[in-house]
Every structure is written in structure tokens, then in C-alpha cells.
Design an enzyme around this catalytic site. Structure first.
Site, PDB file in Angstrom:
ATOM      1  N   LYS A  54       0.842  -1.145   0.088  1.00  0.00           N
ATOM      2  CA  LYS A  54       0.140  -0.076   0.005  1.00  0.00           C
ATOM      3  C   LYS A  54       0.837   1.223   0.049  1.00  0.00           C
ATOM      4  O   LYS A  54       0.537   2.179  -0.688  1.00  0.00           O
ATOM      5  CB  LYS A  54      -0.833  -0.061   1.193  1.00  0.00           C
ATOM      6  N   GLN A  98      -4.832  -1.381   9.530  1.00  0.00           N
ATOM      7  CA  GLN A  98      -4.787  -2.756   9.077  1.00  0.00           C
ATOM      8  C   GLN A  98      -5.040  -3.519  10.076  1.00  0.00           C
ATOM      9  O   GLN A  98      -5.036  -3.662  11.122  1.00  0.00           O
ATOM     10  CB  GLN A  98      -3.282  -3.024   8.738  1.00  0.00           C
ATOM     11  N   ASP A 121     -11.369   2.990   4.035  1.00  0.00           N
ATOM     12  CA  ASP A 121     -11.541   1.582   3.895  1.00  0.00           C
ATOM     13  C   ASP A 121     -13.047   1.422   4.093  1.00  0.00           C
ATOM     14  O   ASP A 121     -13.605   0.300   3.640  1.00  0.00           O
ATOM     15  CB  ASP A 121     -11.094   0.719   5.229  1.00  0.00           C
TER      16      ASP A 121
END
Ligand code: NDP
Length: 296
Positions: A54, A98, A121
Site C-alpha cells: 500500500k 490494517q 476503508d
């Protein structure tokens, strides 16, 4: 019939190129550089790989990447304090924590502490509610990537019968909401669904997100249907570890009209959509028009 292969790797490269060109324009015309902060707690090897990837792709499209690697024993209070700082930091337009988090941390509490406008997200309860009510939201990256591929292949999805296999909060449920938003007739199937084969056979679109290697055989697929395989499963085959999806690719590709491979299908689209979401968040934060074709 041999299915058209939907090349997620090539499509993801196109999405990244679009993001990069918008980022260049933002810098030149507005003096703004989008920034993505990724928070990793602990040393889970798979999570470390994802976070590295990422960060690398964020920089490659011209954005700023801020990586926060925290000790596995980090307290909830310390993690929440970091999120609070990132929420207030004007250089940070997207925040991603994460998952999975170590067991002593409450994921829901942590995710819901992120400013919904920076929740790239799309897991914050406000974004879930906005998506569910058809309002502008941050959309979870994996389902957004699937939707982009389906729109690209079909144009309009209106009136199509779609089956989503799996009802997780991160894939199945938001995927179903997005398909409904595009006027599909949507069925959500799960481990308690009766006669899964019959449910699948009626679908023009099958999105498989169950986490079971090659569970969906070709004879569950309606001839000509589009198959989006979200699954990422590592299995041993011929003495080697290989990556397979939730769909039995060979038999499904013989029946389907179009299919995403694993690897090289949905996977690459997920990070590309994270970058797209960060750009969208940056444009919204600055009152600028959003990039076309990069949101739901
Ligand atoms: P979850 O484990 O959270 O959810 C799996 C879902 O599948 C559940 O709703 C479960 O039903 C359902 N299910 C499990 N077994 C069966 C069965 N035998 N028949 C019907 N339904 C079943 O998984 P995720 O949604 O997080 O992920 C799904 C897959 O997608 C995984 O392989 C994961 O690795 C992959 N993935 C890929 C991403 C990418 O970028 N390509 C991103 C995220 C995930 P129930 O609710 O009843 O238990």
C-alpha cells in the site's frame, strides 16, 4: 463457451494511472498533495506485506504515505490517541488501520474512532449507514473494485440477477448494497443458504466471497454469467503452495461469459481502489469536484 478473462491487474493499472493524473493536477492547480496514513499494530507477516505494498503504490501515484508501525502490545488508549492526531492532521486525507488487530484491541471501537471523511476503508459505521441508504459515502475497497470491473464489462447492471456468496461486513454486505444501488436484483447467500447451487444457477452475476478454495464449480454457473472471484486461498498442489479463488476456475471459465482470475483479478483492484478513495477523500475535504469513474 470460453469466458472472457477480466484482467484485474491491467484494470488496476488504469485506475492507478487515472489517480496519478488527478494527483498531478491537484498539486499543480491547487497545491495539494493527498496523504494516506496506514497504521499497523503488530508483526503479522501477511499484514506487513499488504502495508508495504500500500505504501509503495501510494508513493507511486504521487501521494504522501505515512506509515505508523506500532508494537504488538500497544494499548487501546495509545492507538486511539494516534487516530485522534491523524484525524486532526490536515495533511492526512485517508486513514487505514490494517486488520486484523491484535486480540486485546476492540476493532469496532478503533475503526469507529476514525473520522468518517478519512475512513478510506469504508468500515466506519457512518459510512456503512450512508452506503445502505444510498448516500455519498466512502465505499469499501474490495467491493468497489468488483463494481468497477462489472460496470466496465457490462455498462449498465440494471435488472440483472446478482448473487453474492458471503455476508461479511467487509465484502459480502457492501457488495450487495452496491449491486442494489446499480439496480440489480440481489440475493445474498451464506453458510445457512439452502441449495446454493440452485441459487447460483439463476444468477447473471456471481460474486464469490466465502474463503473456501474452489468451492463454486462450473455447473453452478449459468451459461454466459459473469463471475467475480474475491477469494484468496493458499493451498498445496503438486507439492507447491498456490493461490486459488473461491471458484473452480477451469470448470467455471468453460461456462461463464466472463470471469476474474485468481491471482490477477479482484486482488490488484483492492489497493487501486484504496488510492482512488484517498483521492476522493482529499477532493471532498478541499471542496473540489470528485474524480469521475473512481467512486460508486
Ligand atoms: P469471512 O470469513 O468474513 O466471510 C465468509 C462468508 O462466507 C460468510 O458470510 C460465510 O457465511 C460464508 N460462507 C462460508 N462458508 C460457506 C459455505 N460453505 N457456503 C456458503 N457460504 C459460506 O470472509 P471475507 O468476506 O473477509 O473474505 C472472503 C474471501 O475473500 C476470503 O478468501 C478472503 O481472503 C477474500 N478477500 C479478498 C480480498 C481481495 O482483495 N481480493 C479482500 C478481502 C477478502 P456465514 O456468515 O453464514 O458464516
Amino acid at each position: 463457451m470460453t469466458a472472457k478473462v477480466i484482467d484485474g491487474k491491467a484494470f488496476a493499472a488504469e485506475v492507478r494511472a487515472k489517480v496519478a493524473s488527478h494527483v498531478t493536477r491537484l498539486k499543480e492547480e491547487n497545491g495539494i498533495t493527498p496523504g494516506l496514513a496506514v497504521v499497523l499494530v503488530g508483526e503479522d507477516p501477511a499484514s506487513q506485506v499488504y502495508v508495504r505494498s500500500k505504501g509503495k503504490q501510494t508513493v507511486e501515484v504521487g501521494m504522501n504515505s505515512y506509515e505508523h508501525k506500532l508494537d504488538p502490545e500497544t494499548s487501546e488508549a495509545d492507538l486511539l490517541a494516534l487516530i485522534d492526531r491523524l484525524n486532526k492532521d490536515a495533511a492526512v486525507h485517508g486513514i487505514l488501520v490494517q486488520l486484523p488487530l491484535p486480540k486485546h484491541l476492540d476493532s469496532d471501537l478503533v475503526i469507529n474512532a476514525i473520522d468518517p471523511a478519512k475512513d478510506v476503508d469504508g468500515f466506519h459505521i457512518s459510512n456503512v449507514g450512508l452506503l445502505g441508504t444510498g448516500q455519498k459515502s466512502m465505499v469499501p475497497c474490495t467491493p468497489l473494485g468488483c463494481l468497477m470491473m462489472l460496470r466496465d464489462h457490462h455498462g449498465s447492471l440494471a435488472g440483472m440477477d446478482a448473487v453474492v456468496l458471503g455476508r461479511s461486513n467487509i465484502v459480502g454486505k457492501p457488495m450487495a448494497q452496491l449491486l442494489l444501488g446499480d439496480s440489480c436484483t440481489v440475493t445474498i447467500a451464506h453458510s445457512r443458504t439452502k441449495d446454493l447451487a440452485d441459487v447460483c444457477r439463476r444468477a447473471d452475476i456471481v460474486v464469490a466471497a466465502v474463503g473456501r478454495p474452489e468451492m463454486v464449480p462450473g455447473d453452478w454457473i449459468k451459461p454466459g454469467a459473469t463471475v467475480i472471484d474475491v477469494g484468496i486461498n493458499r493451498i498445496e498442489r503438486d507439492g507447491k503452495t498456490v493461490l486459488v479463488g473461491d471458484v473452480d476456475y477451469a470448470s467455471a471459465a468453460a461456462v461463464a461469459g466472463a470471469i476474474t482470475p485468481v491471482p490477477g483479478g479482484v486482488g490488484p483492484m483492492t489497493i487501486a481502489c484504496l488510492l482512488a478513495n484517498t483521492l476522493t477523500a482529499c477532493c471532498r475535504a478541499n471542496g473540489l469536484s470528485e474524480p469521475e469513474g473512481l467512486t460508486a
